[in-house]
Design a protein around this motif. Structure first.
Motif, mmCIF file in Angstrom:
data_model
loop_
_atom_site.group_PDB
_atom_site.id
_atom_site.type_symbol
_atom_site.label_atom_id
_atom_site.label_comp_id
_atom_site.label_asym_id
_atom_site.label_seq_id
_atom_site.Cartn_x
_atom_site.Cartn_y
_atom_site.Cartn_z
ATOM 1 N N ASP A 52 5.638 4.444 1.617
ATOM 2 C CA ASP A 52 6.529 3.312 1.382
ATOM 3 C C ASP A 52 6.193 2.123 2.279
ATOM 4 O OD1 ASP A 52 7.315 4.647 3.675
ATOM 5 O OD2 ASP A 52 9.461 4.349 3.339
ATOM 6 N N ARG A 53 5.445 2.356 3.383
ATOM 7 C CA ARG A 53 5.019 1.248 4.246
ATOM 8 C C ARG A 53 4.061 0.300 3.527
ATOM 9 N NH1 ARG A 53 3.105 4.883 9.440
ATOM 10 N NH2 ARG A 53 5.165 5.350 10.338
ATOM 11 N N TYR A 54 3.373 0.833 2.521
ATOM 12 C CA TYR A 54 2.266 0.101 1.906
ATOM 13 C C TYR A 54 2.479 -0.100 0.406
ATOM 14 C CZ TYR A 54 0.538 2.114 6.242
ATOM 15 O OH TYR A 54 0.418 2.503 7.551
ATOM 16 N N GLU A 55 3.706 -0.014 -0.071
ATOM 17 C CA GLU A 55 3.957 0.077 -1.504
ATOM 18 C C GLU A 55 3.671 -1.213 -2.262
ATOM 19 O OE1 GLU A 55 7.972 1.267 -1.957
ATOM 20 O OE2 GLU A 55 8.823 -0.543 -1.049
ATOM 21 N N THR A 56 3.434 -2.333 -1.578
ATOM 22 C CA THR A 56 3.069 -3.567 -2.276
ATOM 23 C C THR A 56 1.672 -4.054 -1.906
ATOM 24 O OG1 THR A 56 3.993 -5.060 -0.605
ATOM 25 C CG2 THR A 56 5.498 -4.265 -2.319
ATOM 26 N N LEU A 57 0.889 -3.235 -1.191
ATOM 27 C CA LEU A 57 -0.420 -3.665 -0.680
ATOM 28 C C LEU A 57 -1.555 -3.045 -1.476
ATOM 29 C CD1 LEU A 57 0.277 -3.420 3.159
ATOM 30 C CD2 LEU A 57 0.582 -5.379 1.633
ATOM 31 N N VAL A 58 -2.578 -3.861 -1.737
ATOM 32 C CA VAL A 58 -3.704 -3.455 -2.580
ATOM 33 C C VAL A 58 -5.010 -3.830 -1.886
ATOM 34 C CG1 VAL A 58 -4.885 -3.900 -4.780
ATOM 35 C CG2 VAL A 58 -2.395 -3.645 -4.727
ATOM 36 N N ARG A 59 -5.992 -2.927 -1.981
ATOM 37 C CA ARG A 59 -7.321 -3.159 -1.413
ATOM 38 C C ARG A 59 -8.293 -3.610 -2.502
ATOM 39 N NH1 ARG A 59 -11.575 1.479 0.314
ATOM 40 N NH2 ARG A 59 -11.996 1.270 -1.915
ATOM 41 N N PHE A 60 -8.984 -4.714 -2.230
ATOM 42 C CA PHE A 60 -10.039 -5.228 -3.103
ATOM 43 C C PHE A 60 -11.364 -5.146 -2.347
ATOM 44 C CE2 PHE A 60 -6.135 -7.147 -4.515
ATOM 45 C CZ PHE A 60 -6.244 -7.247 -5.894
ATOM 46 N N PRO A 95 -0.621 9.894 12.421
ATOM 47 C CA PRO A 95 -1.004 8.527 12.078
ATOM 48 C C PRO A 95 -0.334 7.467 12.951
ATOM 49 C CG PRO A 95 0.583 9.351 10.484
ATOM 50 C CD PRO A 95 0.342 10.459 11.470
ATOM 51 N N VAL A 96 -1.109 6.441 13.281
ATOM 52 C CA VAL A 96 -0.601 5.238 13.937
ATOM 53 C C VAL A 96 -0.726 4.117 12.914
ATOM 54 C CG1 VAL A 96 -0.955 3.574 15.801
ATOM 55 C CG2 VAL A 96 -1.318 6.020 16.212
ATOM 56 N N PRO A 97 0.379 3.494 12.506
ATOM 57 C CA PRO A 97 0.302 2.526 11.408
ATOM 58 C C PRO A 97 -0.353 1.212 11.818
ATOM 59 C CG PRO A 97 2.529 2.601 12.279
ATOM 60 C CD PRO A 97 1.766 3.703 12.965
ATOM 61 N N LEU A 98 -1.092 0.630 10.882
ATOM 62 C CA LEU A 98 -1.547 -0.747 10.988
ATOM 63 C C LEU A 98 -0.522 -1.593 10.242
ATOM 64 C CD1 LEU A 98 -5.387 -0.325 10.348
ATOM 65 C CD2 LEU A 98 -4.110 -0.173 12.492
ATOM 66 N N ARG A 99 0.114 -2.488 10.948
ATOM 67 C CA ARG A 99 1.280 -3.205 10.431
ATOM 68 C C ARG A 99 0.900 -4.505 9.719
ATOM 69 N NH1 ARG A 99 5.700 0.228 10.500
ATOM 70 N NH2 ARG A 99 5.845 1.313 12.512
ATOM 71 N N TRP A 100 1.443 -4.677 8.526
ATOM 72 C CA TRP A 100 1.275 -5.924 7.780
ATOM 73 C C TRP A 100 2.084 -7.039 8.467
ATOM 74 C CZ3 TRP A 100 -1.815 -7.538 4.011
ATOM 75 C CH2 TRP A 100 -1.494 -8.736 3.351
ATOM 76 N N PRO A 101 1.559 -8.277 8.524
ATOM 77 C CA PRO A 101 0.340 -8.751 7.866
ATOM 78 C C PRO A 101 -0.911 -8.731 8.744
ATOM 79 C CG PRO A 101 1.587 -10.630 8.618
ATOM 80 C CD PRO A 101 2.394 -9.413 9.006
#
Length: 402
Positions: free
Chosen positions: A373-381, A151-157
């Motif tokens: 853990d990279r995405y633990e506060t992110l949600v998809r709508f 995997p190559v991460p897509l970084r927030w934001p």
């Protein structure tokens, strides 16, 4: 607990559904949908529309059934659909593909992806580079093929990849670079720099490119750019799409793969022993859809842009940080402002239908276990529902902050 050996374990483990003890867990999609039903929540979890497609397409399917188009179609797909796909690729992108040898109709894009990965991977020495978070079937299919997911991460934001991290991920063991553009679950549309680097790296390391372009007509602020149009890409690229998202017919499961004849033949060799063929009366109907006038495709993107903006405003009013998507159905929000102590995105989404009356999916559902853990506060709508439904979801989300 299941104690049955077999490849299913690789698939379930790859998808993150198998516990260390060997227990098979339900998908988060099933959990959230059930909770949405229990609490009469607006379901912005799964990405399927709540409207029927254009009447010309629906009427063509009904006419085909009544005209007796109800038996096995041709193994590569009905000529009328293969020709329509060929015409579509030339009309929108200037790509010339031979409908006889370079197009294969499949049971949706998911089968096309799975058949391509099974056909082109050959065990643990092969690696597949993906952009994480990723559509959940990718990991399962790579695991079934016995290959390794990189995997190559897509970084927030920004939810864009770092080009240096992409370069580090692609190496001589890379067999396939798997590209979902526009991207599910983030709504990202890749930049020209990223696209060019994907092709350059594929050439350098003699890798294949497999693209998932099912949201090609849901790019909201620019034109879709298929990787196969870039210099040096066509001879090593398989392009996959479907009619489900474009024509709001996700249940029909009509997809296709196009590209060099030898690569398409390899996919056919596997696909013919999966579903063999599918959806005879739906194939000429999707062909009608692909030939609809430009105004249909323009209106589709404009409607999705309106719904994206409506949902985004509700999420911001709820106090969330929002990444505005450039394509697809999906908007990602950082919900940390509403998390209870010790709560992560998955727990938040399980509670959201009862707490707020809206359902959504945690981004952790689309990541390898070691990277969640990279995405633990992110949600998809998912903003693919009727405008009045999106407006009600936005109202409920905004009210939750008061």
């Amino acid at each position: 607990m299941l104690h049955i050996p077999g490849a299913w374990q690789r698939a379930a483990r790859g998808a993150g559904l198998l516990s260390p003890a060997g227990e098979l867990a339900p998908t988060i999609f099933a959990e959230i949908t059930a909770a949405a039903v229990r609490h009469d929540a607006v379901n912005l979890g799964q990405g399927f529309p709540d409207e029927d497609g254009p009447p010309e397409v629906l009427d063509a399917a009904i006419a085909a059934i009544r005209d007796g188009v109800n038996q096995y179609p041709a193994g590569r797909g009905m000529p009328v659909l293969r020709e329509a796909v060929s015409d579509h690729q030339h009309r929108f992108y200037g790509i010339d593909v031979d409908p006889e040898r370079e197009i294969l109709v499949t049971a949706g894009a998911t089968e096309a992806l799975t058949a391509a990965l099974l056909a082109l991977l050959d065990g643990p020495d092969d690696e597949v580079v993906v952009f994480e978070p990723y559509y959940d079937s990718y990991a399962a299919a790579v695991a079934l093929a016995g290959a390794r997911l990189v995997p190559v991460p897509l970084r927030w934001p920004s939810l864009e990849p770092d080009v240096d991290e992409l370069r580090a991920a692609v190496r001589d063991r890379t067999r396939i670079i798997l590209v979902n553009d526009p991207h599910n679950p983030t709504g990202t549309v890749f930049s020209n720099e990223v696209r060019d680097e994907i092709v350059r790296l594929a050439e350098r390391h003699d890798a294949l490119i497999v693209t998932d372009e099912v949201y090609e007509h849901l790019v909201m602020d620019a034109d879709h750019v298929p990787l196969a149009t870039l210099p040096g890409a066509a001879e090593r690229t398989l392009t996959i799409s479907s009619g489900g998202k474009t024509f709001r017919t996700t249940g029909w499961k009509v997809g296709w793969v196009s590209g060099p004849a030898d690569l398409v033949d390899a996919v056919l060799a596997v696909k013919q022993y999966l579903t063999y063929v599918n959806g005879a009366p739906f194939q000429p109907a999707i062909a009608v859809g692909l030939g609809l006038p430009d105004t249909f495709f323009d209106d589709l993107a404009a409607t999705q842009r309106e719904r994206r903006d409506l949902l985004g405003a509700g999420l911001r009013d709820a106090g969330f940080e929002v990444s505005t998507p450039a394509g697809s159905y999906f908007t990602v929000a950082d919900v940390r402002s509403m998390l209870a102590p010790g709560e992560d995105a998955a727990a938040f989404c399980r509670a959201l239908p009862e707490r707020v009356g809206v359902a959504a999916i945690p981004l952790t559902a689309f990541a390898t276990p070691e990277h969640r853990d990279r995405y633990e506060t992110l949600v998809r709508f998912a903003a693919c529902k009727r405008t009045d439904v999106i407006a009600e979801a936005a109202r409920r989300l905004a009210a939750s902050a008061s």
